[in-house]
Design a protein around this motif. Structure first.
Motif, PDB file in Angstrom:
ATOM      1  N   GLY A 177      30.378  27.784   9.504  1.00  0.00           N
ATOM      2  CA  GLY A 177      29.087  28.472   9.533  1.00  0.00           C
ATOM      3  C   GLY A 177      28.576  28.846   8.155  1.00  0.00           C
ATOM      4  N   SER A 186      27.448  26.418   6.048  1.00  0.00           N
ATOM      5  CA  SER A 186      26.476  25.401   5.684  1.00  0.00           C
ATOM      6  C   SER A 186      25.842  24.876   6.967  1.00  0.00           C
ATOM      7  N   LEU A 187      24.539  24.748   6.961  1.00  0.00           N
ATOM      8  CA  LEU A 187      23.829  24.323   8.171  1.00  0.00           C
ATOM      9  C   LEU A 187      23.878  22.797   8.289  1.00  0.00           C
ATOM     10  N   VAL A 230      28.184  25.776  16.415  1.00  0.00           N
ATOM     11  CA  VAL A 230      27.987  26.244  15.043  1.00  0.00           C
ATOM     12  C   VAL A 230      26.510  26.315  14.653  1.00  0.00           C
ATOM     13  N   PHE A 231      25.665  25.595  15.379  1.00  0.00           N
ATOM     14  CA  PHE A 231      24.224  25.688  15.090  1.00  0.00           C
ATOM     15  C   PHE A 231      23.667  27.019  15.565  1.00  0.00           C
ATOM     16  N   PRO A 243      26.598  30.864  14.946  1.00  0.00           N
ATOM     17  CA  PRO A 243      27.521  30.873  13.805  1.00  0.00           C
ATOM     18  C   PRO A 243      28.285  32.196  13.671  1.00  0.00           C
TER      19      PRO A 243
END
Lengths: 242, 374
Positions: free
Chosen positions: A54, A56-57, A70-71, A74
């Motif tokens: 979480g 880095s997108l 994770v989108f 996060p």
């Protein structure tokens, strides 16, 4: 737990402008597994691990960590994972016990629990005499063991280790791996990146990343057979050279 | 909320473990108050006088002793030559040249028109203006004395009490002590620098060390993180203000006419603006050097446009407009008028609302900019 996997990744991709750092990778990691994440420098390992934590997108794809997307979730992911990066995560100007106290508090542990865990941890690492020593004054090997222990202080389901043993001697590395085995035995899923091929042999399964893609995935023994190699070094070199 | 406590625990341990910190907190205010309050003294005193007396009479010596008796002038050179005076002025050795022509006493007593030439060095325009105004005042004084002493033998009587005498009273700073005016401004500067520099450097330092990554991977809420980061510096800056006020009282005995609770209340709001600014800078920079440079750049502009060194009324109109967006301007107004005039809530609420709006804006911006995920 309804899901048999700790980590499930489908076509996960990260692009920086026109450069694709991570290119549609897919894999699963089972509960309690030690999963080795290998690759040359710049192959995209750190970018991949940062997306799973979480930090880095992702550009596209799908990833579930500890059962959370994770989108979209996060912060729920973060509650259930531990993370130790190659850069030192402990505060150099705090003492051993202050670092433990601080991270325990950030993860919402009760003060009583923190103190109890501090004692257990110092006992296990044989660091009782160094409890009031500043981190900057203790040897690198101790720092790494302590950083790992702090990363699993809040009993996460999964711990991500990004090149945790860089720069230490083989004996200290061996001791570090003892800690990893112990955590895995207790049910923690271990996701570890490394440069050391002997460490790769310690993993249940490994994946090898080349130029942002996963080129091989399986138990070390199986990969050696598949690539007709003596050891992991040879497998790695064969893959990396294409 | 519990997590804020843990961040505060960590921050205070780190701040007070840093050996550079205590000198910054205790030595900086003392040095700033001593040096800046004296160095930024714009009062014009001890103007260097070059005296050309071509008359060498009793009357001309009386005029000279008037100048010597004034606190504003100091006789440094005397010569008969105009050229020598001009050379001295070119070398910046003198500020004022006063030339008494030959026959001055004779003409004066004969009640004929006579002229004295006063030349002021106007390289520094403000100083030149003062020199000429003070010089004229001394001459006027001299003339008044002369009329009084020689009333009997004059062929005409000056209208009694007819000369207009302007007596000025300096409100809020009766002794015209420049330090009384400067010290509140220097205090404003002090807490501003402490707040903006320390807060921006602190967060960027975590970025440099990589520890911020470790925090970003925890479930720590970003509002908690920011609160935990700002509260220590907020407390230190408030303490700094109190400490600075004590120093100012001891060293300069500056008046404190207004309500000090109101002073601290308003300062607390102002500090939110400054800390928010520091925080915002830290979100847009990656290294301590960058943060330092940008903070410095912004602060220098704000300080020059704050009215601390140059009165806002003396600025060109466009610069005056710019001061309205400068938070330091409002804080200096608050400190000066509260301490020196005893202004209260009624007079200062406008500044309060402006600063409050600023605080909300800049902190909102900083929170929005701070990303746990890149």
């Amino acid at each position: 737990m309804e899901n048999e996997f700790s980590i499930e990744v489908r076509d996960l991709t990260k692009m920086f402008g026109g450069f694709t750092a991570v290119d549609h990778i897919s894999f699963e990691v089972r509960h309690g597994e030690i999963f080795g994440f290998l690759g040359a420098n710049g192959a995209g390992k750190t970018t991949a691990i940062r997306m799973l934590c979480g930090l880095s997108l992702p550009t596209s794809g799908k990833a579930e960590v500890a059962g959370y997307d994770v989108f979209r979730k996060p912060e729920m992911v973060k509650r259930n994972i531990g993370y130790m990066s190659q850069k030192f995560s402990l505060y150099q100007d705090l003492t051993v016990s202050e670092n433990i106290y601080f991270y325990g508090g950030i993860y919402g542990l009760k003060r009583k629990v923190i103190f109890q865990k501090t004692e257990e941890l110092l006992e296990k690492l044989d660091l009782k005499h160094a409890r009031n020593t500043l981190i900057r004054d203790i040897p690198l090997g101790w720092k790494q063991k302590l950083a790992f222990s702090v990363a699993i202080l809040h009993d996460p389901q999964i711990v991500f280790l990004d090149e945790p043993t860089g720069g230490v001697d083989p004996i200290t590395r061996r001791q570090f791996w003892d800690l990893i085995y112990e955590a895995a035995k207790a049910g923690v899923t271990i996701f570890v990146t490394t440069h050391y091929m002997d460490e790769a042999e310690y993993c249940n399964r490994i994946s090898i990343m080349v130029d942002g893609r996963i080129e091989a995935l399986g138990p070390p023994a199986e990969l050696k057979t598949r690539f007709q190699s003596q050891d992991m070094d040879e497998v790695f070199v064969k893959l990396a050279r294409g | 909320m519990r997590t804020i406590y843990f961040i505060l625990f960590k921050e205070f341990r780190q701040i007070f473990r840093n050996k550079a910190m205590l000198p910054i907190i205790f030595v900086m205010p003392v040095i700033q108050l001593i040096i800046l309050a004296y160095a930024a003294d714009f009062e014009v005193k001890n103007l260097k006088l070059f005296w050309i007396d071509k008359d060498q009479s009793q009357l001309s010596r009386q005029l000279l002793s008037k100048f010597e008796g004034s606190p504003y002038f100091r006789l440094t050179q005397a010569d008969m030559s105009r050229e020598a005076a001009e050379t001295a002025m070119e070398r910046d050795e003198v500020d004022v040249v006063l030339e008494v022509p030959a026959g001055f006493e004779r003409d004066f007593l004969a009640e004929k028109k006579t002229q004295i030439q006063l030349t002021a060095n106007a390289i520094d325009g403000v100083k030149g203006g003062f020199a000429s105004a003070y010089g004229q005042a001394v001459i006027r004084d001299f003339y008044g004395d002369f009329l009084e002493e020689n009333a009997a033998r004059l062929s005409w009587q000056p209208p009694s009490g007819g000369t207009i005498n302007i007596a000025s009273a300096n409100w809020y700073n009766p002794e015209m002590d420049y330090k009384t005016y400067m010290v509140p401004g220097v205090l404003a500067l002090l807490v501003t620098m402490i707040g903006a520099f320390l807060s921006s450097m602190n967060i960027v330092r975590e970025k440099e060390l990589g520890t911020i990554e470790q925090l970003n991977v925890t479930p720590l809420k970003k509002t908690h993180f920011i609160a935990g980061k700002l509260i220590p510096f907020w407390a230190i800056a408030i303490f700094e203000l109190a400490f600075g006020l004590v120093i100012a009282k001891i060293l300069y005995d500056i008046p404190m006419l207004g309500n000090l609770f109101l002073l601290f209340g308003l300062s607390a709001v102002y500090l939110l603006v400054v800390l928010g600014l520091g925080l915002f800078i830290s979100t847009v920079t990656e290294t301590q050097q960058q943060a330092m440079f940008i903070s410095w750049f912004i602060l220098v502009i704000f300080i020059f446009l704050s009215g601390l060194f140059t009165a806002i009324e003396n600025m060109p109109p466009w610069a005056q407009q710019l001061t309205y967006i400068n938070p330091i301007r409002y804080f200096i107004e608050i400190l000066r008028s509260l301490l020196l005039k005893g202004s209260g809530w009624a007079e200062l609420q406008q500044q309060f609302y402006i600063l409050l709006g600023y605080a909300v804006l800049i902190n909102g911006l900083a929170i929005w900019r701070y990303r746990k995920r890149s």
